[in-house]
Design an enzyme around this catalytic site. Structure first.
Site, short mmCIF file in Angstrom:
data_model
loop_
_atom_site.label_atom_id
_atom_site.label_comp_id
_atom_site.label_asym_id
_atom_site.label_seq_id
_atom_site.Cartn_x
_atom_site.Cartn_y
_atom_site.Cartn_z
N ASP A 1 2.95 9.17 99.23
CA ASP A 1 3.27 8.42 98.01
C ASP A 1 2.23 8.68 96.94
O ASP A 1 1.09 9.08 97.25
CB ASP A 1 3.29 6.91 98.31
CG ASP A 1 4.37 6.54 99.31
OD1 ASP A 1 5.33 7.32 99.46
OD2 ASP A 1 4.25 5.48 99.93
N1 URA Z 1 4.07 6.02 104.70
C1 URA Z 1 3.98 5.42 103.51
O1 URA Z 1 4.35 4.26 103.35
N2 URA Z 1 3.42 6.12 102.50
C2 URA Z 1 2.96 7.38 102.62
O2 URA Z 1 2.46 7.94 101.66
C3 URA Z 1 3.08 7.99 103.88
C4 URA Z 1 3.64 7.28 104.91
#
Ligand code: URA
Length: 451
Positions: A102
């Site tokens: 993310d």
């Molecule tokens: N899970 C998440 O919630 N965010 C990420 O960036 C990777 C795995």
């Protein structure tokens, strides 16, 4: 490919800088200096030298990026800064991130141009483990920990696969997951009633984030890391798309490879023969009968194969009844498979007598729906015959069979039969471990990993 592109890909400089160097006679192809930028070369065959030094072409490159918050895991984006833009200085224009983090997540992101490896790492069926360090809004409760470990409802068709949770500090955990659903970690933590405040990935498969890299920094993977990543992407199988499990016996289901080595020594001793050190490899995969015929020829044994087999069986009988244990976790895994209504089979080059003996010794009579031995199928592994016959007897198509095998000819037999094959660690084949991992779809050290 063009000479200037070749040198550019190898990061000898910018395209314009390289062109100047070529014009200035710094580059030779097969011993002759060339001044042609657009000369077509064969990157795998031609000998290219830059300033007198041989240039070895690398098709694939691998970088470890410590992704900083505020960047998106994409190759292009009209509004946001991408992770690819952070690797501008690497001089490659074909890099992409393996998977997504993310925008606000930091940590390990593998950047490469190796599509096949990326596919291996990301394919849902491969279940490559990813470990995240999560700072939480509140300390994790025992109940939350257990729910995460069992599987959580995050609004998908199925619960998430079990995650491993380790408490690092108050309000800080490491969470290991084997899937890659959208915002998975944040959704899992939210579903158990907590909240992720900060997220950082610290491992993917066998690759650990280098603690020396600050957010935004990157480095090339070492040769060792690349090999580890390639071989360790072979991970444990799931039983989701499987209707039958077929075990090889010796070295896979039971810890017996030592028995045959002991018998070979004791048997050949009777004839005053010292077994050659590579005997185990010479035999590998041959059926019981084929091995007897092979012994007769190789060591000039006066007895007929039938007699040789009878002697071996007598010698093995005792050891199989009293000294051969199941491989670690195998008993519990068999119970688990039965509870999940999977068909179970054994496909072994060993004799029926010994199979029946050893499974009875472990109270597994009646646990297997089919036992194929050298009595039914004389052609040894790597021929697929024995696995195909087992699938047929179980009434399951080969593609929905999962095979457990510890030796290379066995793995090859399962693959040749069109089955999914999980390599099993065994002391006797430890020197072939890398090749086993490479050939098989999955790899386990012991059956506990599957429970
Ligand atoms: N899970 C998440 O919630 N965010 C990420 O960036 C990777 C795995």
């Amino acid at each position: 490919m063009r000479l200037d592109k070749f040198l550019c890909d190898l990061q000898y400089g910018t395209r314009s800088g390289i062109r100047k160097d070529i014009k200035n006679g710094l580059v030779s192809v097969n011993g002759t200096v060339t001044r042609k930028n657009d000369l077509q070369i064969d990157e795998n065959r031609d000998e290219i030298k830059y300033c007198g030094k041989r240039c070895i072409y690398r098709k694939y490159v691998y970088y470890m990026l410590h992704k900083p918050a505020g960047t998106v895991s994409a190759t292009e984006d009209r509004r946001e800064k991408t992770v690819v833009s952070l690797l501008k200085d690497a001089g490659r224009n074909d890099l992409f991130p393996v998977g997504r983090l993310d925008k606000d997540t930091e940590g390990l992101l593998l950047m490469t141009n190796d599509g096949p490896l990326a596919h291996e790492l990301l394919a849902p069926g491969k279940h490559v483990e990813k470990v995240y360090e999560c700072t939480l809004a509140a300390s994790i409760t025992e109940e939350q920990r257990q729910t995460l470990a069992q599987g959580v409802d995050i609004g998908e068709k199925r619960l998430t696969l079990p995650a491993k949770v380790s408490v690092l500090e108050e309000k800080k955990i490491a969470l290991a997951i084997t899937e890659g659903k959208y915002h998975q970690v944040k959704r899992m933590v939210k579903a158990v009633g907590n909240e992720v405040l900060y997220l950082k990935r610290i491992r993917m498969g066998a690759l650990f984030l280098d603690a020396k890299l600050k957010p935004g920094e990157y480095r090339e993977l070492t040769e060792e890391e690349i090999t580890m990543l390639r071989t360790h992407t072979r991970t444990v199988p799931t039983l989701d798309d499987v209707d039958a499990v077929i075990f090889d016996l010796d070295g896979s289901l039971v810890d017996s490879m030592w028995v045959w080595q002991t018998i070979d020594i004791e048997y050949l001793n009777r004839f005053g023969i010292k077994p050659p050190p590579d005997l185990h490899h010479l035999i590998g995969g041959r059926s019981f009968h084929e091995t007897a015929v092979y012994f007769k020829e190789l060591f000039q044994i006066p007895d007929e194969p039938e007699q040789i087999k009878a002697d071996w069986n007598r010698m093995a009988w005792d050891k199989y009844s009293r000294e051969v244990p199941l491989k670690k976790g195998a008993g519990a895994f068999i119970t688990f498979c039965r509870e999940n209504r999977l068909k179970l089979g054994i496909a072994t080059s060993n004799s029926r007598e010994l199979v029946e003996n050893v499974i009875a010794a472990h109270g597994l009579n009646g646990s297997f729906d089919c036992i194929m031995t050298s009595r039914e199928i004389t052609k040894g592994k790597p021929a697929p015959d024995i696995y195909l016959a087992a699938a047929d007897a179980l009434g399951v198509v080969p593609e929905r069979c999962l095979v457990f095998e510890d030796i290379i000819p066995g793995i090859q037999a399962g693959k040749a039969a069109g089955m999914k094959v999980c390599a099993v660690f065994d002391d006797a084949s430890v020197s072939q471990d890398a090749e086993k991992r490479e050939l098989a779809d999955y790899y386990i050290h012991d059956f506990q990993e599957l429970l």
